[in-house]
Scaffold this motif. Structure first.
Motif, PDB file in Angstrom:
ATOM      1  N   HIS A  72       0.855  -1.178   0.000  1.00 58.01           N
ATOM      2  CA  HIS A  72       0.000   0.000   0.000  1.00 58.01           C
ATOM      3  C   HIS A  72       0.890   1.227   0.000  1.00 58.01           C
ATOM      4  N   GLN A  73       0.532   2.181  -0.819  1.00 57.47           N
ATOM      5  CA  GLN A  73       1.345   3.390  -0.927  1.00 57.47           C
ATOM      6  C   GLN A  73       0.573   4.584  -0.381  1.00 57.47           C
ATOM      7  N   PHE A  74       1.308   5.662  -0.189  1.00 59.06           N
ATOM      8  CA  PHE A  74       0.717   6.895   0.362  1.00 59.06           C
ATOM      9  C   PHE A  74       0.011   6.602   1.683  1.00 59.06           C
ATOM     10  N   VAL A  75       0.611   5.701   2.435  1.00 48.06           N
ATOM     11  CA  VAL A  75      -0.050   5.261   3.664  1.00 48.06           C
ATOM     12  C   VAL A  75       0.002   6.360   4.717  1.00 48.06           C
ATOM     13  N   GLU A  76      -1.120   6.576   5.371  1.00 44.41           N
ATOM     14  CA  GLU A  76      -1.159   7.459   6.538  1.00 44.41           C
ATOM     15  C   GLU A  76      -1.805   6.696   7.661  1.00 44.41           C
ATOM     16  N   HIS A  77      -1.197   6.756   8.817  1.00 39.08           N
ATOM     17  CA  HIS A  77      -1.701   5.976   9.938  1.00 39.08           C
ATOM     18  C   HIS A  77      -1.672   6.844  11.179  1.00 39.08           C
ATOM     19  N   ALA A  78      -2.818   7.013  11.814  1.00 41.99           N
ATOM     20  CA  ALA A  78      -2.860   7.787  13.050  1.00 41.99           C
ATOM     21  C   ALA A  78      -3.778   7.066  14.024  1.00 41.99           C
ATOM     22  N   ARG A  79      -3.365   7.073  15.276  1.00 39.51           N
ATOM     23  CA  ARG A  79      -4.191   6.394  16.284  1.00 39.51           C
ATOM     24  C   ARG A  79      -5.434   7.226  16.551  1.00 39.51           C
ATOM     25  N   TRP A  80      -6.566   6.537  16.550  1.00 37.63           N
ATOM     26  CA  TRP A  80      -7.811   7.272  16.776  1.00 37.63           C
ATOM     27  C   TRP A  80      -8.458   6.773  18.058  1.00 37.63           C
ATOM     28  N   LEU A  81      -8.740   5.498  18.105  1.00 35.77           N
ATOM     29  CA  LEU A  81      -9.250   4.887  19.328  1.00 35.77           C
ATOM     30  C   LEU A  81      -8.429   3.631  19.566  1.00 35.77           C
ATOM     31  N   PRO A  82      -7.198   3.767  20.031  1.00 34.59           N
ATOM     32  CA  PRO A  82      -6.314   2.603  20.072  1.00 34.59           C
ATOM     33  C   PRO A  82      -6.870   1.446  20.906  1.00 34.59           C
ATOM     34  N   GLU A  83      -7.589   1.762  21.984  1.00 33.94           N
ATOM     35  CA  GLU A  83      -8.098   0.687  22.836  1.00 33.94           C
ATOM     36  C   GLU A  83      -9.110  -0.167  22.101  1.00 33.94           C
ATOM     37  N   LEU A  84      -9.809   0.460  21.177  1.00 28.78           N
ATOM     38  CA  LEU A  84     -10.831  -0.274  20.447  1.00 28.78           C
ATOM     39  C   LEU A  84     -10.331  -0.715  19.074  1.00 28.78           C
ATOM     40  N   VAL A  86      -9.365   1.018  16.537  1.00 29.63           N
ATOM     41  CA  VAL A  86      -9.757   1.820  15.380  1.00 29.63           C
ATOM     42  C   VAL A  86      -8.696   2.879  15.144  1.00 29.63           C
ATOM     43  N   ASN A  87      -8.148   2.894  13.952  1.00 34.69           N
ATOM     44  CA  ASN A  87      -7.159   3.902  13.605  1.00 34.69           C
ATOM     45  C   ASN A  87      -7.585   4.595  12.333  1.00 34.69           C
ATOM     46  N   TYR A  88      -7.024   5.793  12.148  1.00 36.02           N
ATOM     47  CA  TYR A  88      -7.189   6.418  10.847  1.00 36.02           C
ATOM     48  C   TYR A  88      -6.105   5.836   9.971  1.00 36.02           C
ATOM     49  N   PHE A  89      -6.481   5.054   8.993  1.00 35.39           N
ATOM     50  CA  PHE A  89      -5.506   4.300   8.218  1.00 35.39           C
ATOM     51  C   PHE A  89      -5.947   4.320   6.763  1.00 35.39           C
ATOM     52  N   VAL A  90      -5.223   5.059   5.934  1.00 35.40           N
ATOM     53  CA  VAL A  90      -5.570   5.097   4.521  1.00 35.40           C
ATOM     54  C   VAL A  90      -4.338   4.718   3.697  1.00 35.40           C
ATOM     55  N   GLY A  91      -4.577   4.183   2.544  1.00 37.57           N
ATOM     56  CA  GLY A  91      -3.497   3.801   1.655  1.00 37.57           C
ATOM     57  C   GLY A  91      -4.067   3.435   0.298  1.00 37.57           C
ATOM     58  N   VAL A  92      -3.188   3.371  -0.684  1.00 33.51           N
ATOM     59  CA  VAL A  92      -3.626   3.108  -2.047  1.00 33.51           C
ATOM     60  C   VAL A  92      -2.860   1.917  -2.586  1.00 33.51           C
ATOM     61  N   ASP A  93      -3.552   1.007  -3.264  1.00 34.87           N
ATOM     62  CA  ASP A  93      -2.856   0.046  -4.085  1.00 34.87           C
ATOM     63  C   ASP A  93      -3.554   0.014  -5.442  1.00 34.87           C
ATOM     64  N   GLY A  94      -3.172  -0.917  -6.275  1.00 30.57           N
ATOM     65  CA  GLY A  94      -3.701  -0.899  -7.639  1.00 30.57           C
ATOM     66  C   GLY A  94      -5.201  -1.061  -7.702  1.00 30.57           C
ATOM     67  N   ILE A  95      -5.804  -1.617  -6.653  1.00 31.00           N
ATOM     68  CA  ILE A  95      -7.230  -1.899  -6.735  1.00 31.00           C
ATOM     69  C   ILE A  95      -8.065  -0.657  -6.471  1.00 31.00           C
TER      70      ILE A  95
END
Lengths: 554, 509
Positions: A72-84, A86-95
């Motif tokens: 996955h490229q252009f990945v961004e990852h930030a903790r949002w609700l780590p205990e649960l 859930v993170n803010y996690f985006v990325g791109v691949d060919g699909i």
């Protein structure tokens, strides 16, 4: 600029919503000062500029995309609700690369095409479209299941308001009906999330809904073991519903409702009848793809054994959709409903491509999502232009348009051809690959699908005959005005990528291929133990070789 | 031989502040009465200014109390009022709950100011009663002895009976007051009987002794606990003790309904939490069946009845019953995750419910509530801001992502799954879907309906604006960035961390 570059994907996703929020804040500020608020024309312009900017950034993304990488490229990852988990996690691949490109491309085009609607609808309308774009883009970019769920559920809200407020007379009922069926889909997805959560908690003692873990030793979803279908293993209770079969069943129902596949198609047809043109175009062009994307991204990789178990059933369902959609479309009098049913038939075809489990079928589906998005949107927009002039979209009311509106007729014919998959249009490459992939696995299914495609073909030709040529059914048709400059521009913008993809699909296929092959590998690994069931179905050659063999590339 | 020096007055600091505030408001009201307008043409101050002074005083005291409790939470540790015979304690749980309670009482005061004037029932006692009731709630959340629980409960409820009937001229208000009084009295009696049985069984009333000696295999323990839960369940209107709630909410002045629906639930759930953690068992194993049953019943009855309501206050009352169901899922799950989820859900519920009621209050016309759902039709055309705000609160109640309601529900369900209570979580999801129907109906009416005949109030007072802003910003802020610390006072802790810290003290090994 560097800040934009570092968070390119987030900018693409949130730029439309941000612009909408700023506009609303500005409007509130202006009206609290006693001024008139933002003028209407400016609202539409704002939507246009914001979505075009988002598209420009997306083009930059496609250019910078590394086609040789499977990660996955252009990945961004930030903790949002780590205990649960859930993170803010985006990325791109060919699909999802092409889907993002398609969405960002279509929104400004749709806004431009439905300029009069936008003008009547004012700021709320523009805000609804922009927030809708953000939700869909967020759904496509998400790599965290709960985040995907959040965007997926949020996406139905702007639609609900768009159809209910600016739709046809009884739009409110269609909107509510749609919101309910979307809610049912969300509930099922939610149950799948809970199922995965319970497994994850049992295995790792904590939750993490990221699809893949960025660091080694993570506990992401793909690291979670979902038991195969064997229910009576030692130490297990006789009935264990936390297996891949059940997980996939829940996922599949949720996504089938969203696509929608055959038994669930009525809600969408109703929605399309009532929706304003922009909403109708975006639903057919973009939203429905979220369901297929869900299959590809989550359902199959997380429960491949279950997917294999259900493959025959889903293929039959898809074939019923392919043929049935075409048949039912013949009996319709409303042009837009016709187009919706044809689109459903083609969506079923894309689903079929996914369930071939080979590189041709899958890349065909991904490419077809793009091509179909373009041609379906173009046709809905054309019908919308006709409705704007005649205030009806009935086939029986039209006829003999060729003499009055030559440009309209030319465009309509062109788009029908593209939708049918005539060579040199984007539809051809996708459909061909899907059929090729299907033929490798189930020749009979490929034959049935071909039958469906031919039916659509026959029907569309008849439709052209009735709508564009033939006798003038009504005297009102004599006074119809041909497409104006704005509408011609829209059609011109739309036609470029279609021809481009049709003539030279290589740059896109090159970007899709590594991810598709990687996807197949992942599915294979996860369904270990059941992979012997698929022996002989796999082919190692990628879609590009297939195209070359078929002489599809000039 | 002095007992007094050993008393730690710090432990009841917030309570004292709230009660002192109530008394000051009463005195101020009496003192200022002679300046009130009696038809004389020359007067130094207007009625409005007097009322404002009273409200400001109440809000100031409540703010200081809230702030003090917040500081106490930051300091941490447990302080007993009388260490020799622990009855009241100021620990993180009590401090945190008191913060929420005092703050929601503050918002209720702000909300009431112009509403009471609109209804023509503006009297200073209102704030005094409200603050005494808040004092009772603060007593409840810090009670570690059955006697203190009972005293707190009565102090909380008695002023509420009066508040419900505050609109003396209106028949419905009186009827609701009588109904609430009778049923509330019954609840207290049941509760007291349960306490008596527990005392008969163990011979003591303190939580510490009860925690050591309670044994659910003994019939007296079981019956006593059951009656205790029934009595408290009646106060929060959980099914099957819920019938009074819609009638009372409907008849009471809307500001009182708002305060009741929030304050009482927060306080009583704090008691239940403490009861579960300190007495029954922190892992939440025993009594799980009971909570599961109550949760399922509340969810089903609450959400299905809310579907068929035609008045917004009744709809909010029934949906409040469904919310009690979600809270009880958290109790059924137990453990740090479950109890944390309950506390966070209480915060989310407070913000959302207060906000929704505030919209109803802010639309009330002279002498009449803006209550029937039909009158909300087409509101987006006449009051776009209010319609948008109401939509936000409805979406948050339904648990749509991006609002605090989503995170609260998610936390509850995750806790249930953690304890392998998947059927309960699935049931919760199902009722969420049902709740979408009745919550979305309000925005659908406001945005898609024709304009109704009934005109809403066209101006909004500063108090109402303040409440709507605080709740709306809270709903969005905690919904979008739940993991950020916002108050510099408590360092980097986010709301979720607050909630966790206030229960972790007990549960962690």
């Amino acid at each position: 600029m560097e800040f934009v570059q570092d968070h390119l994907l987030s900018w693409i996703v949130f730029l439309p919503l941000g612009a909408g929020l700023v506009a609303i804040a500005l409007n509130v500020l202006l009206s609290s000062l006693g001024l008139a608020g933002i003028p209407r024309r400016l609202c539409g312009l704002l939507g246009l500029v914001a979505s075009t900017l988002s598209f420009a950034l997306c083009v930059q993304l496609v250019v910078q995309f590394d086609a040789t990488s499977i990660d996955h490229q252009f990945v961004e990852h930030a903790r949002w609700l780590p205990e649960l988990g859930v993170n803010y996690f985006v990325g791109v691949d060919g699909i999802n690369l092409l889907l993002l490109l398609l969405t960002t491309f279509l929104v400004p085009v749709v806004i431009l095409a439905t300029w009069n609607e936008v003008h009547d609808g004012n700021l709320g309308y523009v805000f609804a479209i922009l927030s809708f774009e953000t939700c869909v883009l967020g759904g496509f970019a998400s790599l965290n299941l709960v985040q995907f769920y959040a965007f997926w559920e949020l996406a139905s809200l702007p639609l609900f308001f768009l159809v209910g407020i600016w739709g046809a007379e009884r739009g409110e009922r269609s909107a509510t009906r749609f919101a309910l069926s979307a809610g049912l889909g969300s509930l099922l997805l939610w149950i799948a999330i809970l199922l995965l959560a319970s497994l994850q908690f049992e295995q790792f003692g904590r939750l993490d809904f990221d699809l893949v873990s960025l660091e080694p030793g993570g506990v992401a979803l793909l690291d979670t073991t979902v038991p195969l279908m064997d229910p009576a293993g030692p130490g297990q209770s006789a009935f264990n519903w936390r297996t891949q079969v059940w997980l996939f069943a829940v996922f599949a129902l949720a996504f089938a409702i969203r696509i929608p596949l055959v038994p669930f198609h009525r809600g969408l047809a109703h929605l399309q009848l009532a929706a304003p043109t922009a909403a109708a175009a975006l639903v057919l062009g973009v939203t429905v793809k979220l369901g297929i994307y869900g299959f590809i991204r989550y359902a199959i990789p997380l429960a491949p054994a279950g997917a294999l178990e259900f493959t025959p059933g889903l293929i039959v369902l898809a074939l019923v959709g392919v043929v049935g959609g075409a048949l039912v479309a013949m009996s319709q009098d409303d042009l837009r409903k016709c187009l919706t049913l044809i689109a459903l038939s083609q969506l079923a075809l894309m689903t079929l491509g996914v369930f071939t489990f080979n590189a041709q079928g899958l890349s065909g589906s991904v490419l077809q999502m793009l091509g179909h998005g373009l041609s379906a949107v173009a046709l809905v927009l054309l019908v919308g232009m006709l409705r704007e002039r005649r205030h009806t979209g009935l086939i029986s009311e039209s006829g003999g348009l060729a003499t009055r509106m030559p440009v309209f007729v030319a465009c309509f014919g062109l788009w029908v051809m593209s939708m049918l998959g005539v060579p040199l249009s984007s539809g051809f490459v996708g459909e061909f690959l899907i059929l090729l992939g299907t033929f490798r696995v189930h020749p009979a299914a490929a034959a049935a699908a071909l039958l469906g495609i031919l039916l659509v073909f026959a029907f569309m030709l008849r439709l052209i005959g009735r709508v564009l040529f033939g006798n003038e059914a009504r005297s009102e048709n004599r006074s119809l005005v041909d497409l104006g400059l704005r509408e011609k521009v829209v059609m011109g913008i739309l036609i470029l990528p279609v021809l481009g993809i049709g003539v030279y699909p290589e740059p896109l296929l090159r970007r899709i291929e590594p991810s598709v092959l990687n996807w197949l590998r992942t599915v294979d690994e996860r369904s270990a133990g059941t992979s012997e069931r698929r022996q002989g179905q796999r082919s190692t050659e990628g879609p590009r070789e297939a195209m070359r063999l078929a002489g599809g590339r000039p | 031989m002095t007992v007094l020096p050993s008393l730690q007055f710090v432990a009841i600091g917030p309570i004292l502040l709230i009660v002192a505030g109530a008394l000051s408001v009463l005195l101020l009201e009496v003192g200022l009465t002679r300046f009130r307008d009696r038809g004389s043409p020359r007067r130094a101050v207007s009625n409005f200014q007097i009322d404002s002074a009273v409200v400001m005083t109440a809000m100031a005291f409540l703010f200081v109390a809230s702030f003090t409790a917040c500081v106490a939470f930051d300091v941490g540790g447990a302080t007993y009022f009388n260490p020799r015979r622990p009855m009241l304690v100021l620990d993180p749980l009590a401090a945190f709950m008191t913060t929420i309670l005092a703050f929601s009482a503050l918002l209720s005061c702000a909300l009431a100011h112009s509403y009471l004037a609109v209804l023509g029932i503006h009297r200073g006692e209102y704030y005094a009663l409200l603050m005494v009731s808040t004092g009772g709630m603060a007593l409840l959340v810090s009670a570690v002895d059955l006697m203190a629980v009972f005293v707190g409960l009565e102090i909380m409820c008695l002023p509420l009976y009066a508040l419900v009937g505050f609109d003396r001229q209106r028949l419905e208000s009186n009827r609701s007051a009588v109904k609430y009084f009778v049923i509330g009295g019954l609840g207290s009696a049941v509760l007291l009987y349960g306490m008596a049985l527990l005392y008969g069984d163990v011979g003591q009333t303190s939580y510490a002794a009860l925690g050591d000696q309670l044994d659910f295999t003994r019939p007296l323990s079981l019956a006593g606990s059951g009656l205790l839960v029934a009595g408290l369940g009646l106060k929060v209107a959980s099914v099957p003790f819920h019938q009074w709630a819609p009638d009372v909410y409907e008849g009471a002045p809307t500001t009182v309904s708002a305060f009741m629906s929030v304050g009482v639930k927060v306080a009583v759930f704090a008691v239940l939490l403490r009861w579960m953690i300190q007495v029954v068992d922190p892992a939440g194993e025993s009594l799980r069946g009971l909570w599961t049953l109550l949760a399922a019943a509340s969810l089903l009855v609450g959400s299905s009845m809310a579907l068929i309501q035609t008045q917004i206050k009744r709809m909010l009352a029934f949906s409040g019953i469904a919310h009690v169901g979600y809270l009880m899922i958290g109790l059924a799950a137990g453990g740090v995750a479950g109890f944390t989820a309950v506390i966070f859900y209480l915060i989310a519920y407070t913000l959302t419910e207060l906000g929704a009621f505030a919209v109803v209050v802010a639309l009330a016309q002279r002498g009449r509530d803006f209550d029937s759902l039909a009158s909300y039709s087409g509101l987006a055309k006449t009051r776009p801001g209010m319609a948008a705000t109401m939509t936000l609160f409805m979406l948050s109640s339904a648990g749509v992502p991006g609002t605090v309601g989503f995170i609260a529900k998610f936390a509850i369900f995750a806790a249930a799954v953690e304890m392998q209570q998947i059927p309960l979580a699935v049931l919760g999801g199902l009722t969420s879907l049902v709740s979408m129907v009745y919550y979305l109906r309000v925005p659908a009416l406001m945005y898609m309906g024709e304009c109704s005949q009934e005109a809403p109030r066209s101006v909004i007072s500063s108090g109402e604006l303040m409440v709507l802003t605080v709740c709306g910003v809270g709903v969005l802020l905690f919904g979008i960035l739940p993991n950020r610390g916002w108050l510099p006072l408590i360092g980097d802790l986010s709301v979720l961390d607050w909630a966790r810290e206030s229960v972790q003290v007990f549960v962690a090994p």
